[in-house]
Structures are given as C-alpha cells and as structure tokens.
Design a protein around this motif. Structure first.
Motif, PDB file in Angstrom:
ATOM      1  N   LYS A 113      -3.342   2.464  -7.613  1.00  8.77           N
ATOM      2  CA  LYS A 113      -4.128   2.550  -6.395  1.00  8.77           C
ATOM      3  C   LYS A 113      -5.580   2.815  -6.776  1.00  8.77           C
ATOM      4  N   SER A 114      -6.439   2.003  -6.201  1.00  7.68           N
ATOM      5  CA  SER A 114      -7.866   2.131  -6.486  1.00  7.68           C
ATOM      6  C   SER A 114      -8.489   3.203  -5.609  1.00  7.68           C
ATOM      7  N   SER A 115      -9.351   4.018  -6.185  1.00  6.68           N
ATOM      8  CA  SER A 115     -10.092   4.990  -5.388  1.00  6.68           C
ATOM      9  C   SER A 115     -11.453   5.199  -6.040  1.00  6.68           C
TER      10      SER A 115
ATOM     11  N   ARG B 281       0.828  -1.210   0.000  1.00  7.49           N
ATOM     12  CA  ARG B 281       0.000   0.000   0.000  1.00  7.49           C
ATOM     13  C   ARG B 281       0.860   1.257   0.000  1.00  7.49           C
ATOM     14  N   GLU B 282       1.881   1.283   0.859  1.00  7.15           N
ATOM     15  CA  GLU B 282       2.738   2.473   0.955  1.00  7.15           C
ATOM     16  C   GLU B 282       3.493   2.721  -0.347  1.00  7.15           C
TER      17      GLU B 282
ATOM     18  N   GLY C  25       2.895   1.412  -3.298  1.00 11.08           N
ATOM     19  CA  GLY C  25       1.961   1.588  -4.407  1.00 11.08           C
ATOM     20  C   GLY C  25       1.412   2.994  -4.473  1.00 11.08           C
ATOM     21  N   SER C  26       1.151   3.582  -3.303  1.00  9.22           N
ATOM     22  CA  SER C  26       0.649   4.956  -3.274  1.00  9.22           C
ATOM     23  C   SER C  26       1.696   5.944  -3.761  1.00  9.22           C
TER      24      SER C  26
END
Length: 101
Positions: free
Chosen positions: A98-100, A85-86, A88-89
């Motif tokens: 990153k999905s949003s 997550r870190e 990838g962001s």
C-alpha cells in the motif's frame, strides 16, 4: 455484493463459451478462408449464427472474484478496485504494498 443472479449468469456464459470455443473457431476458419467455395462459407455462417449467443467469449463480463462487482476490475488480481484496496491494506495480497506519502 453484486446480485447473485448476475454472477451466476456470467458463470454460465463462461462455461458455455469454454465448451463451444473449438466449434466456433473451426467455423470461423471456414468463414474467413478465401480458398473455400462461397456456398460452404455461407453454410458455416448459418451454423455459427445457430449457436447460442452466450457461447461467444465477448459476452463474458469481467467480475470481481470476491464481491462480483463488474466495474473497476483489475485483471492482474481478478478483483475490483475496492477489494484490492481492502485486502491489500490487510496484507492478504502477496507482493502488493500500500502506497502512502
């Protein structure tokens, strides 16, 4: 960050398993071969049990390459969910978006 001793122990297990993999495979072939006489199979079982336990591949724990964390491991990235997550962001993992919504 995981304890450094745990990470080092896992690395030693990985090296030992890699080093003795061919020997273990040969012994297991003899053990599972029904055409080999019983005494030879028993002898192979004894030799296999004399090998160090840490030379078995099942003793290796998947750990994050970044932090050493043993849980939440993604095989595709060889990292834990937190590191994925870190990084990838920040856009440091190629092909990861990153999905949003």
């Amino acid at each position: 960050m995981a304890r450094l001793g745990s990470v080092n122990k896992n690395n030693r297990r990985r090296q030992l398993a890699e080093k003795s993999a061919s020997r273990r495979d040969k012994l297991k072939e003899v053990i599972y071969d029904k055409n080999v006489d019983f005494e030879a199979r028993i002898e192979a079982v004894i030799k296999l049990s004399e090998l160090p336990r840490n030379s078995s591949a099942t003793r290796i724990r998947n750990r994050c390459e970044v932090s050493g964390r043993p849980r939440g491991f993604h095989r595709k990235f060889r990292m834990s969910r937190i590191a994925v997550r870190e990084l990838g962001s920040l856009g440091l993992i190629p092909g990861l978006i990153k999905s949003s919504w």
